[in-house]
Design an enzyme around this catalytic site. Structure first.
Site, PDB file in Angstrom:
ATOM      1  N   ASN A  95     -55.499  60.408 -51.645  1.00  0.00           N
ATOM      2  CA  ASN A  95     -54.694  60.232 -50.436  1.00  0.00           C
ATOM      3  C   ASN A  95     -54.945  61.413 -49.500  1.00  0.00           C
ATOM      4  O   ASN A  95     -55.181  62.533 -49.951  1.00  0.00           O
ATOM      5  CB  ASN A  95     -53.209  60.192 -50.822  1.00  0.00           C
ATOM      6  CG  ASN A  95     -52.289  60.021 -49.624  1.00  0.00           C
ATOM      7  OD1 ASN A  95     -52.494  59.147 -48.779  1.00  0.00           O
ATOM      8  ND2 ASN A  95     -51.256  60.854 -49.526  1.00  0.00           N
TER       9      ASN A  95
ATOM     10  N   HIS B 124     -53.071  63.664 -46.560  1.00  0.00           N
ATOM     11  CA  HIS B 124     -51.712  63.947 -46.091  1.00  0.00           C
ATOM     12  C   HIS B 124     -51.764  65.067 -45.043  1.00  0.00           C
ATOM     13  O   HIS B 124     -52.466  66.065 -45.234  1.00  0.00           O
ATOM     14  CB  HIS B 124     -50.829  64.380 -47.267  1.00  0.00           C
ATOM     15  CG  HIS B 124     -49.421  64.673 -46.855  1.00  0.00           C
ATOM     16  ND1 HIS B 124     -48.508  63.677 -46.576  1.00  0.00           N
ATOM     17  CD2 HIS B 124     -48.775  65.848 -46.639  1.00  0.00           C
ATOM     18  CE1 HIS B 124     -47.359  64.234 -46.213  1.00  0.00           C
ATOM     19  NE2 HIS B 124     -47.493  65.546 -46.238  1.00  0.00           N
TER      20      HIS B 124
ATOM     21  N   GLY C 278     -55.813  53.727 -38.432  1.00  0.00           N
ATOM     22  CA  GLY C 278     -57.121  53.713 -39.075  1.00  0.00           C
ATOM     23  C   GLY C 278     -58.114  54.728 -38.546  1.00  0.00           C
ATOM     24  O   GLY C 278     -59.318  54.551 -38.714  1.00  0.00           O
TER      25      GLY C 278
ATOM     26  N   MET D 162     -48.535  53.455 -46.142  1.00  0.00           N
ATOM     27  CA  MET D 162     -47.125  53.872 -46.149  1.00  0.00           C
ATOM     28  C   MET D 162     -46.339  53.265 -47.308  1.00  0.00           C
ATOM     29  O   MET D 162     -45.166  52.900 -47.155  1.00  0.00           O
ATOM     30  CB  MET D 162     -46.482  53.483 -44.803  1.00  0.00           C
ATOM     31  CG  MET D 162     -47.165  54.091 -43.596  1.00  0.00           C
ATOM     32  SD  MET D 162     -47.211  55.898 -43.648  1.00  0.00           S
ATOM     33  CE  MET D 162     -45.508  56.230 -43.235  1.00  0.00           C
ATOM     34  N   ARG D 163     -46.981  53.183 -48.463  1.00  0.00           N
ATOM     35  CA  ARG D 163     -46.335  52.594 -49.633  1.00  0.00           C
ATOM     36  C   ARG D 163     -46.536  53.486 -50.845  1.00  0.00           C
ATOM     37  O   ARG D 163     -47.524  54.232 -50.911  1.00  0.00           O
ATOM     38  CB  ARG D 163     -46.953  51.224 -49.940  1.00  0.00           C
ATOM     39  CG  ARG D 163     -46.647  50.181 -48.899  1.00  0.00           C
ATOM     40  CD  ARG D 163     -45.212  49.748 -49.027  1.00  0.00           C
ATOM     41  NE  ARG D 163     -44.900  48.676 -48.080  1.00  0.00           N
ATOM     42  CZ  ARG D 163     -43.908  47.819 -48.273  1.00  0.00           C
ATOM     43  NH1 ARG D 163     -43.140  47.902 -49.341  1.00  0.00           N
ATOM     44  NH2 ARG D 163     -43.671  46.896 -47.385  1.00  0.00           N
TER      45      ARG D 163
HETATM   46  C1  GRF Z   1     -52.807  60.559 -41.298  1.00  0.00           C
HETATM   47  O1  GRF Z   1     -52.275  61.635 -40.585  1.00  0.00           O
HETATM   48  C2  GRF Z   1     -52.649  60.751 -42.778  1.00  0.00           C
HETATM   49  O2  GRF Z   1     -52.657  62.086 -43.146  1.00  0.00           O
HETATM   50  C3  GRF Z   1     -51.286  60.164 -43.039  1.00  0.00           C
HETATM   51  O3  GRF Z   1     -51.214  59.051 -42.186  1.00  0.00           O
HETATM   52  C4  GRF Z   1     -52.044  59.262 -41.048  1.00  0.00           C
HETATM   53  C5  GRF Z   1     -52.954  58.077 -40.931  1.00  0.00           C
HETATM   54  O4  GRF Z   1     -53.659  58.069 -39.735  1.00  0.00           O
HETATM   55  N1  GRF Z   1     -51.123  59.851 -44.435  1.00  0.00           N
HETATM   56  P1  GRF Z   1     -54.790  56.984 -39.425  1.00  0.00           P
HETATM   57  O5  GRF Z   1     -54.178  55.607 -39.650  1.00  0.00           O
HETATM   58  O6  GRF Z   1     -55.938  57.247 -40.347  1.00  0.00           O
HETATM   59  O7  GRF Z   1     -55.138  57.199 -37.989  1.00  0.00           O
END
Ligand code: GRF
Length: 196
Positions: free
Chosen positions: A114, A116, A17, A97-98
C-alpha cells in the site's frame, strides 16, 4: 534477478488513480519490468478504472455490501478470484479506501503493498496531510508498506520525505506528497520485479 520476466500487477484503487498513471508511465518508459494485468475498484465510477481500461488491463468493480470499512469475506474472495485469473503476482493498493481482511491476505502473503501519504507510523488513516499540518510537522512524506489486517500498520518497505512549507494547506501539501509517491511507488514495485 528474474531473468527478464515481467511481474504481473494488480492495482486496486477507489479514486483518481494518479499513482496508477505513474506506474503505467514507468512501465512505458522501461523503468519497471511489469505488466498491468488488472485494475479493480470497490467503486464503479472511480477514475482509476477508466485509466485501467485505457491501458488495456482487465478492469472491474466489485462492490461490497457495506458502504465503507472491511471488504467482507465474500467480496475478498471475488477480488482474489479475478486477480488469480489474471495470474497477478503483486497486488498494489493505490488509494484503495477499504480494509483488506484475512481471505485476501492469505491468498497473497507478503504480496500486497500500500502507498500512504505520511511517514508512517505517523498519521495513519485518512487525511494524513491535514494531520501533519495539525501536528506542526516541518517534514512529512510517503510510505510504501506491506498490508496487514490493520489500517496502515504493516511492515514498512520504503519512505520518502517531503518538506512542509509555511502557508501550506492540506491540498498543497497532499499535491507535493503525491509527486513523491509517483516516484517511490514504481521504484518499490521495480524492486519486487527484480527479486522474484
Ligand atoms: C494517495 O495519496 C495514497 O497515498 C492514498 O490515496 C491517494 C491515492 O491517490 N492512499 P491516487 O488515486 O493514486 O491519485
Amino acid at each position: 534477478m528474474n531473468g527478464g520476466r515481467v511481474l504481473r500487477l494488480g492495482v486496486l484503487g477507489s479514486g483518481r488513480g494518479s499513482n496508477l498513471e505513474a506506474i503505467v508511465h514507468a512501465i512505458d518508459e522501461g523503468r519497471l519490468p511489469a505488466a498491468l494485468a488488472a485494475v479493480l475498484s470497490d467503486r464503479p465510477e472511480a477514475r482509476i478504472l477508466e485509466l485501467g481500461r485505457k491501458s488495456g488491463a482487465r478492469t472491474g468493480a466489485i462492490v461490497p455490501s457495506e458502504p465503507r470499512g472491511p471488504l467482507g469475506a465474500g467480496t475478498e474472495e471475488e477480488f482474489v478470484r479475478v486477480l488469480r485469473e489474471e495470474n497477478v503476482e503483486l497486488v498494489v493498493l493505490a488509494g484503495f479506501m477499504r480494509i483488506v481482511g484475512p481471505v485476501f491476505l492469505a491468498a497473497y502473503p507478503r504480496r500486497i503493498i500500500n502507498i500512504h501519504p505520511s511517514l508512517l507510523p505517523k498519521h495513519r488513516g485518512s487525511r494524513a496531510a491535514a494531520q501533519a499540518l495539525a501536528a506542526g510537522d516541518t517534514v512529512t512524506g510517503c510510505t510504501v508498506h506491506y498490508v496487514d489486517e490493520g489500517v496502515d500498520t504493516g511492515e514498512i518497505i520504503a519512505q520518502r520525505e517531503v518538506p512542509v512549507f509555511p502557508g501550506d494547506t492540506a491540498e498543497t501539501l497532499q499535491a507535493r506528497i503525491q509527486t513523491a509517491e509517483h516516484e517511490l511507488l514504481p521504484a518499490v514495485i521495480a524492486s519486487f520485479a527484480g527479486h522474484e
